[in-house]
Design a protein around this motif. Structure first.
Motif, PDB file in Angstrom:
ATOM      1  N   ILE A   1      -1.841  -0.717  10.034  1.00 26.46           N
ATOM      2  CA  ILE A   1      -0.392  -0.625   9.831  1.00 26.46           C
ATOM      3  C   ILE A   1       0.043  -1.324   8.551  1.00 26.46           C
ATOM      4  N   ILE A   2      -0.853  -1.415   7.571  1.00 25.10           N
ATOM      5  CA  ILE A   2      -0.520  -2.126   6.342  1.00 25.10           C
ATOM      6  C   ILE A   2       0.461  -1.342   5.468  1.00 25.10           C
ATOM      7  N   GLY A   3       0.485  -0.011   5.605  1.00 25.72           N
ATOM      8  CA  GLY A   3       1.382   0.788   4.769  1.00 25.72           C
ATOM      9  C   GLY A   3       2.852   0.479   5.024  1.00 25.72           C
ATOM     10  N   GLU A   4       3.661   0.604   3.993  1.00 28.54           N
ATOM     11  CA  GLU A   4       5.096   0.336   4.084  1.00 28.54           C
ATOM     12  C   GLU A   4       5.872   1.466   3.408  1.00 28.54           C
ATOM     13  N   LYS A   5       7.166   1.554   3.686  1.00 27.84           N
ATOM     14  CA  LYS A   5       8.061   2.459   2.976  1.00 27.84           C
ATOM     15  C   LYS A   5       8.997   1.609   2.131  1.00 27.84           C
ATOM     16  N   HIS A   6       9.128   1.950   0.865  1.00 27.28           N
ATOM     17  CA  HIS A   6       9.952   1.176  -0.059  1.00 27.28           C
ATOM     18  C   HIS A   6      11.012   2.070  -0.689  1.00 27.28           C
TER      19      HIS A   6
END
Length: 321
Positions: A295-300
Motif C-alpha cells: 500500500i505504498i502508492g499514493e495519489k497526489h
C-alpha cells in the motif's frame, strides 16, 4: 489512481546515500489517533539532542544537500517548541534544499504558522482525515476539527499574502472505513482552498496496528519502498528498519557511534538487497510479517486539483505532473 505495484517496484534502486532521511524530533504526541501505534510504543520516549542532530545534518550536507530531510518519524514535531525552528534553521544554513515536516496541525496556531512560513522549510504536510466534526474527532482523538481546519486555512492564506512559493502546504488524507463517505468532501474542500492533497491508504505501522493479511488474498510480493528509500532515525540515534518501524525493532546502528554512510551500507546489504532480489524469507521478522509494502502508492494533487506523480530522484521536485 494508485500506481500498479510492479510499475512502482521498477523505480526502486539501491542508493549509496539515502534519498530520504527521517529524523525523529521526538516520539511524543498530543493525540491518540485510532490508526496510530502511539499508545502501543514500547521504546523510551524523548526528544533528539542538538549535538546528535547537528552530526546528522553535517553528514547529509557533505554527501547530498538534496537529500529529502523529514523532521518527523514518530510523534508530533511541533511539541519540540522553538527547538524545531532552530533545527530547520541549522539545516537550511548547511545548504539542505529539501526540508520537510508532517504535523497533525493541532499546534499550528498563527504564531507557529508565520514562523514556519519564514523558516525556510520547503514542505509541510498536515493530516486531515475527516470533513465532519464527528468523523474527524472520532479518528483523531484529542483534536478539535474546527481548530485544525482554522489553522490550515490561516497558513494557506498567510502564505498567499506573503507571495511566496514555498513552503508547499499539503493536506494528507488516510483512507479508512471511518471516513470513506467523506473523502470526496475533504478533497473538494481543500481543492477550493488551493492546498496540495495526498491521498493514502491505511498503513499498519509495520503490523503494529492491523494485519492486511486478514483482508483477503495478497498480491505477489514486491520490494518495499519504505525499506528501500527511507533512512529512519529515532530520537536517540538508532537507524531502524524503516519509517514504519514504530517500535524500533530492527536496529542497524546508532549515528552517535557511526556515520550514516557506514550504517546505510550495512543496511543495504542486510535489508535492501534482500528486498530488491526478492529474498523475502531472509528479511528481518518485522519485514516478513509486514504488509505495508502493498500500500505504498499514493495519489497526489496540486493546488489546482491536477494529479501529480511522485519523483524518486531526490535532486528534483518531489512531485511532477
Amino acid at each position: 489512481m494508485y500506481e500498479n505495484l510492479d510499475n512502482l517496484e521498477s523505480k526502486f534502486k539501491i542508493a549509496e546515500f539515502p534519498l530520504n532521511v527521517a529524523i525523529e524530533v521526538g516520539n511524543y504526541c498530543n493525540l491518540n489517533c485510532i490508526m496510530c501505534a502511539n499508545d502501543k510504543i514500547t521504546r523510551k520516549k524523548g526528544f533528539i539532542d542538538i549535538k546528535t542532530y547537528k552530526k546528522i545534518i553535517d553528514e547529509i550536507a557533505i554527501n547530498n544537500v538534496n537529500t529529502r530531510l523529514w523532521l518527523d518519524f514518530y510523534g508530533e514535531p511541533l511539541l519540540a517548541g522553538y527547538k524545531l525552528f532552530y533545527m530547520i534553521d541549522y539545516a537550511k544554513k548547511k545548504g539542505l534544499t529539501n526540508i520537510n515536516m508532517n504535523t497533525n496541525g493541532t499546534l499550528l496556531n498563527e504564531e507557529k504558522a508565520e514562523m514556519l512560513l519564514e523558516s525556510g522549510i520547503d514542505f509541510i504536510s498536515i493530516d486531515v482525515d475527516g470533513y465532519s466534526k464527528e468523523v474527524f474527532e472520532k479518528i483523531r482523538i484529542g483534536a478539535n476539527r474546527d481548530e485544525v481546519y482554522k489553522n490550515i486555512e490561516y497558513i494557506l492564506l498567510k502564505k498567499e499574502e506573503m507571495g511566496i512559493k514555498t513552503p508547499i502546504i499539503e493536506v494528507k488524507v488516510l483512507e479508512m472505513k471511518e471516513n470513506e463517505d467523506e473523502i470526496e468532501e475533504i478533497l473538494n474542500y481543500w481543492h477550493e482552498k488551493k492546498a496540495r492533497i495526498t491521498l493514502r491508504r491505511l498503513i499498519s505501522w509495520g503490523g503494529a496496528c492491523l494485519d492486511l493479511r486478514n483482508e483477503g488474498k495478497l498480491p505477489e510480493r514486491i520490494a518495499c519502498g519504505y525499506a528501500v528509500g527511507i533512512c529512519a532515525i529515532t530520537w536517540d540515534g538508532n537507524i531502524v528498519t524503516c519509517g514504519l518501524d514504530a517500535h524500533g525493532k530492527e536496529i542497524f546502528g546508532n549515528v552517535k557511534e557511526q556515520s550514516i554512510n557506514e550504517i546505510w551500507e550495512k543496511r543495504n546489504k542486510e535489508l535492501v538487497e534482500k528486498h530488491i532480489n526478492h529474498e523475502f524469507d531472509k528479511l528481518p521478522q518485522i519485514c516478513r510479517e509486514c504488509t505495508d509494502w502493498m500500500i505504498i502508492g499514493e495519489k497526489h494533487y496540486d493546488e489546482n486539483g491536477i494529479e501529480l506523480t511522485k519523483n524518486y530522484d531526490a535532486s528534483s521536485d518531489m512531485y511532477e505532473k
